[in-house]
Every structure is written in C-alpha cells, then in structure tokens.
Design a protein around this motif. Structure first.
Motif, PDB file in Angstrom:
ATOM      1  N   ALA A  73       0.844  -1.207   0.000  1.00 36.75           N
ATOM      2  CA  ALA A  73       0.000   0.000   0.000  1.00 36.75           C
ATOM      3  C   ALA A  73       0.872   1.247   0.000  1.00 36.75           C
ATOM      4  O   ALA A  73       2.081   1.183   0.241  1.00 36.75           O
ATOM      5  N   LEU A  74       0.222   2.387  -0.226  1.00 35.83           N
ATOM      6  CA  LEU A  74       0.807   3.685   0.078  1.00 35.83           C
ATOM      7  C   LEU A  74       0.460   3.986   1.530  1.00 35.83           C
ATOM      8  O   LEU A  74      -0.715   4.056   1.892  1.00 35.83           O
ATOM      9  N   ASN A  75       1.489   4.108   2.389  1.00 32.70           N
ATOM     10  CA  ASN A  75       1.234   4.286   3.821  1.00 32.70           C
ATOM     11  C   ASN A  75       0.625   5.659   4.101  1.00 32.70           C
ATOM     12  O   ASN A  75       0.796   6.605   3.339  1.00 32.70           O
ATOM     13  N   PRO A  76      -0.102   5.792   5.238  1.00 32.95           N
ATOM     14  CA  PRO A  76      -0.820   7.033   5.553  1.00 32.95           C
ATOM     15  C   PRO A  76       0.089   8.259   5.617  1.00 32.95           C
ATOM     16  O   PRO A  76      -0.272   9.329   5.141  1.00 32.95           O
ATOM     17  N   LYS A  77       1.266   8.109   6.201  1.00 35.60           N
ATOM     18  CA  LYS A  77       2.174   9.251   6.362  1.00 35.60           C
ATOM     19  C   LYS A  77       2.543   9.840   4.996  1.00 35.60           C
ATOM     20  O   LYS A  77       2.418  11.032   4.772  1.00 35.60           O
ATOM     21  N   GLU A  78       2.972   8.992   4.077  1.00 38.42           N
ATOM     22  CA  GLU A  78       3.445   9.489   2.777  1.00 38.42           C
ATOM     23  C   GLU A  78       2.301   9.788   1.803  1.00 38.42           C
ATOM     24  O   GLU A  78       2.522  10.377   0.750  1.00 38.42           O
ATOM     25  N   ASN A  80       0.362  11.968   2.292  1.00 40.85           N
ATOM     26  CA  ASN A  80       0.259  13.425   2.345  1.00 40.85           C
ATOM     27  C   ASN A  80       1.218  14.137   1.392  1.00 40.85           C
ATOM     28  O   ASN A  80       1.113  15.353   1.214  1.00 40.85           O
ATOM     29  N   ASP A  81       2.159  13.416   0.810  1.00 34.32           N
ATOM     30  CA  ASP A  81       3.157  14.030  -0.066  1.00 34.32           C
ATOM     31  C   ASP A  81       2.707  13.889  -1.529  1.00 34.32           C
ATOM     32  O   ASP A  81       2.611  12.773  -2.036  1.00 34.32           O
ATOM     33  N   PRO A  82       2.440  15.017  -2.190  1.00 34.48           N
ATOM     34  CA  PRO A  82       1.949  14.931  -3.584  1.00 34.48           C
ATOM     35  C   PRO A  82       2.912  14.174  -4.505  1.00 34.48           C
ATOM     36  O   PRO A  82       2.479  13.578  -5.492  1.00 34.48           O
ATOM     37  N   ARG A  83       4.198  14.160  -4.156  1.00 28.02           N
ATOM     38  CA  ARG A  83       5.162  13.437  -5.005  1.00 28.02           C
ATOM     39  C   ARG A  83       4.950  11.932  -4.929  1.00 28.02           C
ATOM     40  O   ARG A  83       5.389  11.188  -5.794  1.00 28.02           O
ATOM     41  N   CYS A  84       4.303  11.467  -3.849  1.00 30.42           N
ATOM     42  CA  CYS A  84       4.112  10.023  -3.648  1.00 30.42           C
ATOM     43  C   CYS A  84       2.733   9.529  -4.096  1.00 30.42           C
ATOM     44  O   CYS A  84       2.518   8.326  -4.210  1.00 30.42           O
ATOM     45  N   ARG A  85       1.817  10.454  -4.326  1.00 27.24           N
ATOM     46  CA  ARG A  85       0.450  10.048  -4.674  1.00 27.24           C
ATOM     47  C   ARG A  85       0.380   9.095  -5.865  1.00 27.24           C
ATOM     48  O   ARG A  85      -0.448   8.180  -5.866  1.00 27.24           O
ATOM     49  N   PRO A  86       1.204   9.281  -6.906  1.00 27.53           N
ATOM     50  CA  PRO A  86       1.123   8.368  -8.061  1.00 27.53           C
ATOM     51  C   PRO A  86       1.402   6.907  -7.697  1.00 27.53           C
ATOM     52  O   PRO A  86       1.173   6.019  -8.523  1.00 27.53           O
ATOM     53  N   VAL A  87       1.881   6.654  -6.479  1.00 20.72           N
ATOM     54  CA  VAL A  87       2.086   5.272  -6.030  1.00 20.72           C
ATOM     55  C   VAL A  87       0.769   4.504  -6.088  1.00 20.72           C
ATOM     56  O   VAL A  87       0.751   3.300  -6.337  1.00 20.72           O
TER      57      VAL A  87
END
Ligand SMILES: [Zn+2]
Length: 283
Positions: A73-78, A80-87
């Motif tokens: 998954a994409l963890n809850p903390k990250e 929040n980072d728009p750079r990580c959303r495409p995960v």
C-alpha cells in the motif's frame, strides 16, 4: 510454541534478528509496506521497495526457515506528499502477486483530507482484488482516529471480518471488537502495549479475531515480543492451545482469506527451540 508474526518490518532488522526469531519459534511473518524513515521523493523508490518486499526479503527469511509474505500500500504518512500520490497507480500490479496477502498499511497518520482519500481508494482496491486490509491507527489522538477508521471501513463496503485494525490499546479495542473487525496489537518494549497488558486484554475480550505482533520497526522494538506474550499468556493460566490460537491459527485464518497464504513445506528450523513443543504443518 509456533509463532506467526502478522505485522513485522523485517527490512529494518538484521540476520541476527531472523536467527533469534527462528530459535524462538517464529515460522511465518507478514511484512506490511510502510515508510522508510527518510521520506521518499518519487514513485520509483516505492516500486523498488515493493519489489524487495516480495523478492529479496522472502529469500532472506527463507534462509532461516521463516515463511515471508507482504502487504502492499501507500502508507498514511506518505499519502500526504503529492510526489508520492502516483504510487496509488502502481498498486494494482503488486496486488496481483502471489506473495501479497493484504492491502496495507493504510489508514490515518494525521487524519488529513489527503489521507481520507488514499484510505478510501485503497479500501476500494482491497474489495476489487478480494484481499483483506491492514489498517494502521494513528499514534496521536488514537480514540478519534479509531472511530473515524471504523466509519470509513463501514462506508467502503469491505466485510469487517476482512479488516484488521492495528496498534490498538485498552481504550480502542472495544469499538473494533463491536464493529466485527480483527483486532491488532503491537507489543513494544516501552510504549504502546506490553505483554502483561496484552494478557489482560485477552482475558477481558477473548481470543477470537485477536492478532499479536511485534511491529519491529525503526524505533525501539523487539521482534521476540510475540514469544514473550505467549509466555505471559501461559504464566497467566492460558493453555498451549490458547497460545497457538492467538500466535498461529488467528493470523493464518485472517491472511488465509487472501487465498494466497503458502505455509507448505515449512522446514524444521524452528522446532529446535529448547523446551518448546512446536507443532508441525500449518495452513
Ligand atoms: Zn507497521
């Protein structure tokens, strides 16, 4: 004592830990995807991490006779980072893999709108890929976070019996119990939850849908606290069969819902722990 640690971040541990875990009776683990301390700045870092969770880490665990599965998954903390959303777009490719037994860790860190969105989207993926979900509850404002978590789970349409709400304590366990979800507890050396407190919770709430893990992450943690909890249960009068239910059969039942749990041909490595009578087989 045979032990299945349903939530442990082996990426942050050494081979000494694997050796000690095997000697203590740990035969199987599930490693949830989470943050890596240093913030990641692009989806490629996640792809490499996910690949290591389904490739390198199972190999490393296997050298000590321990079966390794992962949740992705994409963890809850990250979240929040728009750079990580495409995960989020990378996830379908991983949720199809054999060694992936749930979507997780998902849920709340600071309870932001971004986390709301990522949480709901990933619960929808769990439904779509017919996988259980592993939900992290926030360390701050835990009661409110747990309440909101249960509301989002109910709204998502996933069966509560396919969800574990993790990092619970005395304050949050009852609501999760009543919602019909599985209850996860991370046992730590100093914070969050200890073996004696865990034993009291088991006395009060019973053994059904209970999952005990060591988390063993970047902070002060101890991968043998599952074993310590089993010992504390025995000392408090629980039977060997009770311990086996909590530390083995419960995680097998929960992650078995993925249809992907492979516990065949587990080697004899863990059976040598002195004084233990580890039962063979599984699944
Ligand atoms: Zn975790």
């Amino acid at each position: 004592m045979r032990i299945f640690d349903p939530h442990i971040h082996m990426t942050s541990r050494t081979t000494d830990d694997y050796r000690a875990m095997a000697a203590a009776g740990v035969r199987a683990v599930v490693e949830p995807a989470f943050w890596l301390g240093q913030p990641r700045t692009n989806p490629g870092s996640f792809a490499d991490y996910f690949d290591s969770l389904i490739g390198w880490e199972p190999y490393r665990a296997g050298q000590f006779g321990i079966r390794h599965h992962a949740t992705i998954a994409l963890n809850p903390k990250e979240a929040n980072d728009p750079r990580c959303r495409p995960v989020l777009d990378l996830l379908p490719r991983y949720l199809d893999k054999d060694g992936v037994v749930a979507v997780g860790e998902i849920g709340y860190d600071s309870m932001t709108p971004e986390e709301d969105e990522a949480f709901a989207a990933q619960l929808a993926l769990a439904v779509e890929y017919e996988l259980p979900a592993l939900v992290h509850t926030p360390h701050r404002d835990k009661a409110r976070g747990t309440e909101r978590t249960l509301a989002v789970v109910a709204e998502s349409g996933i069966g509560p019996g396919r969800v574990v709400v993790d990092h619970l304590n005395e304050v949050t366990v009852a609501a999760v119990h009543d919602a019909g979800c599985w209850m996860g507890f991370s046992i730590y050396p100093e914070t969050k939850m200890s073996p004696p407190r865990m034993v009291e919770i088991l006395k009060e709430h019973g053994l059904d849908r209970m999952l005990v893990n060591s988390a063993a992450d970047w902070g002060h943690s101890d991968p043998l606290l599952t074993r310590a909890t089993g010992e504390a249960m025995l000392a408090a009068g629980f039977s060997d069969d009770d311990v086996d239910k909590v530390l083995w059969r419960n995680p097998v039942e929960f992650y078995g819902q993925s249809g992907r749990l492979d516990l065949s041909d587990l080697g004899p490595a863990a059976d040598t722990f002195e004084g233990s009578s580890i039962k063979r087989g599984g699944s």
